[in-house]
Motif scaffolding. Structure first.
Motif, PDB file in Angstrom:
ATOM      1  N   LEU A  12      15.698  -9.356 -30.013  1.00 50.71           N
ATOM      2  CA  LEU A  12      16.151  -8.852 -28.785  1.00 50.71           C
ATOM      3  C   LEU A  12      15.044  -9.474 -27.758  1.00 50.71           C
ATOM      4  CD1 LEU A  12      16.569  -5.307 -28.941  1.00 50.71           C
ATOM      5  CD2 LEU A  12      18.240  -6.644 -28.087  1.00 50.71           C
ATOM      6  N   ASN A  60      19.827 -10.112 -27.929  1.00 46.80           N
ATOM      7  CA  ASN A  60      20.842  -9.583 -28.820  1.00 46.80           C
ATOM      8  C   ASN A  60      20.087  -9.760 -30.159  1.00 46.80           C
ATOM      9  OD1 ASN A  60      23.681  -9.485 -27.276  1.00 46.80           O
ATOM     10  ND2 ASN A  60      22.730 -11.400 -27.006  1.00 46.80           N
ATOM     11  N   PRO A 117      20.793 -14.277 -34.411  1.00 42.97           N
ATOM     12  CA  PRO A 117      21.509 -14.285 -33.408  1.00 42.97           C
ATOM     13  C   PRO A 117      22.278 -15.381 -32.794  1.00 42.97           C
ATOM     14  CG  PRO A 117      19.183 -13.870 -32.722  1.00 42.97           C
ATOM     15  CD  PRO A 117      19.425 -13.921 -34.324  1.00 42.97           C
ATOM     16  N   TYR A 122      33.009  -9.717 -34.063  1.00 44.02           N
ATOM     17  CA  TYR A 122      31.979 -10.465 -34.166  1.00 44.02           C
ATOM     18  C   TYR A 122      32.237 -11.607 -35.344  1.00 44.02           C
ATOM     19  CZ  TYR A 122      29.542  -6.615 -31.990  1.00 44.02           C
ATOM     20  OH  TYR A 122      29.033  -5.764 -31.142  1.00 44.02           O
ATOM     21  N   HIS A 131      24.507  -3.895 -33.511  1.00 42.69           N
ATOM     22  CA  HIS A 131      24.470  -4.805 -32.441  1.00 42.69           C
ATOM     23  C   HIS A 131      23.433  -4.022 -31.414  1.00 42.69           C
ATOM     24  CE1 HIS A 131      26.099  -7.345 -28.976  1.00 42.69           C
ATOM     25  NE2 HIS A 131      24.845  -7.588 -29.111  1.00 42.69           N
ATOM     26  N   ARG A 165      21.792  -4.658 -27.731  1.00 40.15           N
ATOM     27  CA  ARG A 165      21.962  -5.764 -26.594  1.00 40.15           C
ATOM     28  C   ARG A 165      20.720  -5.314 -25.409  1.00 40.15           C
ATOM     29  NH1 ARG A 165      26.626  -3.064 -26.262  1.00 40.15           N
ATOM     30  NH2 ARG A 165      27.696  -4.705 -27.772  1.00 40.15           N
ATOM     31  N   SER A 173      23.309  -6.813 -19.851  1.00 40.28           N
ATOM     32  CA  SER A 173      24.506  -7.666 -19.956  1.00 40.28           C
ATOM     33  C   SER A 173      25.257  -7.870 -18.546  1.00 40.28           C
ATOM     34  CB  SER A 173      25.356  -7.103 -21.154  1.00 40.28           C
ATOM     35  OG  SER A 173      26.416  -7.802 -21.126  1.00 40.28           O
ATOM     36  N   ARG A 187      27.723  -8.962 -24.534  1.00 35.60           N
ATOM     37  CA  ARG A 187      26.640  -9.495 -25.126  1.00 35.60           C
ATOM     38  C   ARG A 187      25.283  -9.596 -23.965  1.00 35.60           C
ATOM     39  NH1 ARG A 187      26.472 -13.781 -29.243  1.00 35.60           N
ATOM     40  NH2 ARG A 187      24.696 -14.970 -29.125  1.00 35.60           N
ATOM     41  N   GLY A 188      24.392  -9.426 -24.629  1.00 32.85           N
ATOM     42  CA  GLY A 188      23.089  -9.455 -23.723  1.00 32.85           C
ATOM     43  C   GLY A 188      22.753 -10.683 -23.405  1.00 32.85           C
ATOM     44  N   SER A 244      19.962 -13.535 -22.557  1.00 33.60           N
ATOM     45  CA  SER A 244      18.818 -14.112 -23.264  1.00 33.60           C
ATOM     46  C   SER A 244      17.630 -14.113 -21.934  1.00 33.60           C
ATOM     47  CB  SER A 244      18.803 -15.391 -23.588  1.00 33.60           C
ATOM     48  OG  SER A 244      17.538 -16.152 -23.820  1.00 33.60           O
TER      49      SER A 244
END
Length: 422
Positions: free
Chosen positions: A106, A111, A132, A147, A163, A165, A168, A173-174, A176
């Protein structure tokens, strides 16, 4: 179906990282340094931040609880998920290792993915970690995420993937943190690379060699290279620091002043490290920057860390686990929770004073206090006291001349003293 048509369906993301680099911009930033999770992890301050969060999450007690009665709860030791979370999440990891790996993913990628293994009745029997970078997230026509793991042709539904996250922009999807803050991290990497190369290639006697003006110039490049190579070999690098040079043929050595970049490199390193700590909301003393801290503020800084940095990650993990790992029929009377009370404790004297107040005024029992101190319960420890002066004013004050009233007051005092002595 109406909402699916309204929002659209089909691919939300692709399985690789190219989509996100197009969406957020290239991870190659204004410093010219290509920032990746692996290169970013080599920065000590960033590694300290993500590992501090990961190790904190890993060491927190995590249990499945069952509600009963009015506001009562107990560990759901008979629930199939209890052993998975508490003792063995999969065939090779400990619970600490899995939770640490989840939080590390994470912190680096935004994620965390886990493959959920279930038995016939739908209860979870194992959680297997997934890379990830090899998991793609897609939005189906039912608006639920699907997924794709690596080159596996089949897209897996939510019930097979756990999942968690980070923030977002598209809800599926989270982001980065590394790619989002590539400029700040790239600056820190660039400064460290510059410093390392300066030490590796620099000349200890910093300056230039000058020959007299009347001396004929050396036109043979081989001779020039021979002189400079011999000089670098004899006086270059840290191993040759402080050596004495001998100059001949009227040559002189001219020291060179330190450049602005050299003079400010320590300041740049400090500022870039502070920026990285800000990304993860970590107080600077928690990443070993003790310049402006003292022992009177460290306790408050720990509470600040738990409340503002750690707790949001804890809630993400808790609610994602309740969504992905508990069956719908179990969510009404079961819940998953980390125990962070130990991290929020004050010093021993302050805790005991607070316990004494809570015990005296009736909202804590002996066993409540012992539970907060991670001690086993004692017999008759669930009694709650009520101060005799806290009665209905229409009934008058307690009669202190009554032996029974005095005995009750003395018993309350002895229980408080025993509690403080334990």
């Amino acid at each position: 179906m109406f909402f699916a048509n309204l929002l659209g369906s089909g691919n939300l993301t692709d399985s690789g990282s190219d989509f996100w680099r197009r969406f957020l911009g290239s991870s190659r930033n204004s410093t010219g340094i290509t920032v990746t999770p692996d290169s970013a992890l080599a920065l000590p301050v960033l590694q300290n931040c993500v590992s501090l969060l990961a190790e904190s999450i890993g060491q927190l007690p995590l249990e499945v609880f069952q509600r009963y009665g009015e506001g009562q709860r107990k560990p759901a030791i008979n629930h199939p998920l209890y052993d998975v979370l508490r003792y063995q999440p999969n065939g090779f990891q400990t619970p600490y290792e899995l939770r640490e790996a989840e939080q590390l993913a994470l912190g680096m990628h935004g994620n965390s993915f886990g493959l959920v293994e279930r038995r016939g009745d739908g209860n979870v029997t194992a959680i297997w970690p997934l890379d990830p970078e090899r998991v793609g997230v897609f939005r189906g026509s039912d608006l639920l995420p699907y997924y794709q793991v690596g080159a596996h042709p089949e897209r897996l539904p939510m019930r097979q993937i756990h999942h968690v996250r980070w923030h977002s922009r598209n809800y599926y999807r989270g982001l980065s943190p590394i790619e989002l803050h590539a400029d700040a991290i790239g600056l820190a990497e660039a400064v460290r690379q510059y410093t390392g190369k300066s030490f590796a290639n620099g000349v200890a006697i910093s300056g230039v060699i000058e020959r007299p003006r009347e001396a004929p110039p050396i036109k043979d490049q081989t001779s020039i290279n021979s002189i400079t190579d011999q000089w670098a070999q004899k006086y270059g690098g840290m191993d040759n620091a402080k050596k004495v040079a001998l100059l001949q043929e009227g040559m002189t050595f001219k020291p060179m002043s330190m450049s602005n970049v050299d003079a400010e490199v320590l300041g740049i390193l400090k500022v870039s490290g502070t920026d990285v700590a800000r990304i993860y909301k970590i107080p600077l003393p928690m990443v070993n920057d003790l310049e402006k801290s003292n022992y009177n503020t460290l306790e408050q800084l720990l509470i600040h860390y738990v409340v503002f940095a750690l707790l949001p990650w804890v809630k993400r993990h808790e609610q994602a686990k309740m969504r992905d790992l508990l069956l719908p029929q179990d969510r009404r009377d079961h819940f998953i929770e980390f125990n962070i009370s130990g991290l929020l404790r004050g010093d021993q004297k302050s805790r005991y004073e607070a316990y004494a107040i809570g015990r005296q005024w009736g909202w804590l029992s002996v066993n409540d206090i012992r539970r907060l101190e991670n001690l086993p319960p004692i017999q008759a420890g669930d009694i709650y006291l009520q101060p005799l002066n806290m009665i209905d004013s229409t009934k008058g004050m307690p009669d202190l001349n009554n032996p029974g009233v005095r005995a009750q007051l003395e018993m309350q005092q002895r229980q408080i003293e025993r509690m403080l002595a334990q």
